[in-house]
Scaffold this motif. Structure first.
Motif, PDB file in Angstrom:
ATOM      1  N   LYS A   1       1.045  -1.292   0.031  1.00  0.00           N
ATOM      2  CA  LYS A   1       0.077  -0.214  -0.080  1.00  0.00           C
ATOM      3  C   LYS A   1       0.818   0.896  -0.213  1.00  0.00           C
ATOM      4  O   LYS A   1       0.566   2.174  -0.760  1.00  0.00           O
ATOM      5  N   ARG A   2       2.070   1.308   0.204  1.00  0.00           N
ATOM      6  CA  ARG A   2       3.056   2.550   0.716  1.00  0.00           C
ATOM      7  C   ARG A   2       3.270   2.589  -0.165  1.00  0.00           C
ATOM      8  O   ARG A   2       3.544   3.574  -1.116  1.00  0.00           O
TER       9      ARG A   2
ATOM     10  N   LYS B   1       0.909   4.180  -3.104  1.00  0.00           N
ATOM     11  CA  LYS B   1       0.932   5.282  -2.401  1.00  0.00           C
ATOM     12  C   LYS B   1       1.421   6.556  -3.224  1.00  0.00           C
ATOM     13  O   LYS B   1       1.598   7.228  -3.581  1.00  0.00           O
TER      14      LYS B   1
ATOM     15  N   SER C   1       1.295   6.907  -6.770  1.00  0.00           N
ATOM     16  CA  SER C   1      -0.215   7.991  -7.324  1.00  0.00           C
ATOM     17  C   SER C   1       0.603   9.463  -7.135  1.00  0.00           C
ATOM     18  O   SER C   1      -0.135  10.046  -8.096  1.00  0.00           O
TER      19      SER C   1
ATOM     20  N   LEU D   1      -5.725   1.317  -4.896  1.00  0.00           N
ATOM     21  CA  LEU D   1      -4.646   2.330  -5.445  1.00  0.00           C
ATOM     22  C   LEU D   1      -3.207   1.637  -7.291  1.00  0.00           C
ATOM     23  O   LEU D   1      -3.476   2.367  -8.127  1.00  0.00           O
TER      24      LEU D   1
END
Ligand SMILES: [Fe+2]
Ligand SMILES: [Fe+2]
Length: 272
Positions: free
Chosen positions: A12-13, A16, A19, A78
């Motif tokens: 997820k990091r 992110k 993004s 994401l």
């Protein structure tokens, strides 16, 4: 809980951080008049394919699979946004190459049909097939385009797809912890990749022919990445995938633009 299960927060990091990248401007001073029309048509089909995929998020949210947690769902969200960014990048390429965007196509519809028909595990398997398609096709296409922004954009997409391949492989690895599950995966995976190879070749053969990409060249590259994905899912000796991706993360999200496609040899059929 298996060893991969705790890595979704890191994925997820990772997504992110990527993004935050800005979209490039539409204008590109490079001359693409020598690029065959079929290339823009082919990229328009991929552009359509990169635009969908949102239903998997809701399916993951409702999933009762042990390894699916909130971090995985957010990472998946994401990931879908990153694919939509690819659609925007490809739209820029299509327009600069003098082509038009499309609203429907039979191979894109086929992928959407396959994704909607089935459960989360098979849906991720279909996405993994799409990553193999993307890596091979964008890489081969970029290697035949004149130097310019389009190569850089395609290079950036290829680098993203490499991470996606590892992300989906990580999930499928958590779902193939027993020998019989690995056996089922291997059968389904090999059938799906061969079927996809045939379908993509039929739909994009004009661009491949115009760019002098022989079916043998495309097939060998395809099989290399297909084997790589299969090993990442089933080979217990493979390192933890996030470690591979973290090395990329350390280079920074914009470093992907710097990939030099002159190093992509068509004679070199092993994944780089
Ligand atoms: Fe993509
Ligand atoms: Fe992807």
């Amino acid at each position: 809980m298996n060893t991969e299960g705790g890595n979704w927060a890191r994925w997820k990091r990772f997504f992110k951080a990527r993004s935050e990248r800005q979209l490039p401007t539409l204008f590109d001073p490079a001359d693409y008049t020598g690029v065959p029309e079929s290339v823009a048509q082919s990229l328009a089909i991929f552009q359509l394919g990169e635009s969908g995929g949102g239903t998997i998020i809701e399916q993951a949210r409702l999933s009762s699979i042990d390894e699916v947690d909130d971090h995985y769902v957010e990472a998946l969200e994401l990931f879908v946004k990153e694919e939509h960014r690819h659609a925007e990048l490809l739209a820029i390429c299509v327009r600069n190459l003098g082509g038009s965007l499309i609203n429907s196509n039979w191979t894109a519809s086929l992928f959407v049909f396959a994704r909607r028909l089935i459960g989360l595990r098979l849906k991720v398997l279909v996405l993994l097939v799409a990553e193999v398609v993307g890596i091979c096709y964008y890489q081969l296409l970029a290697s035949r385009l004149p130097a310019g922004r389009h190569r850089s954009l395609l290079a950036q997409i290829v680098t993203d797809e490499h991470a996606h391949l590892r992300f989906h492989s990580s999930f499928l690895r958590t779902q193939t912890q027993t020998w019989w599950r690995r056996l089922i995966f291997t059968g389904a995976w090999r059938s799906a990749t061969v079927a996809a190879a045939v379908v993509v070749y039929l739909d994009h053969r004009a661009a491949m022919r115009d760019l002098k990409l022989s079916p043998g060249t495309v097939w060998r590259r395809w099989m290399s990445f297909s084997r790589l994905a299969e090993d990442l899912v089933t080979d217990r000796r493979q390192p933890t995938f996030i470690d591979t991706v973290i090395r990329e993360e350390c280079r920074g999200p914009d470093s992907t633009v710097q990939i030099e496609f002159n190093t992509l040899s068509l004679a070199e059929d092993r994944p780089s």
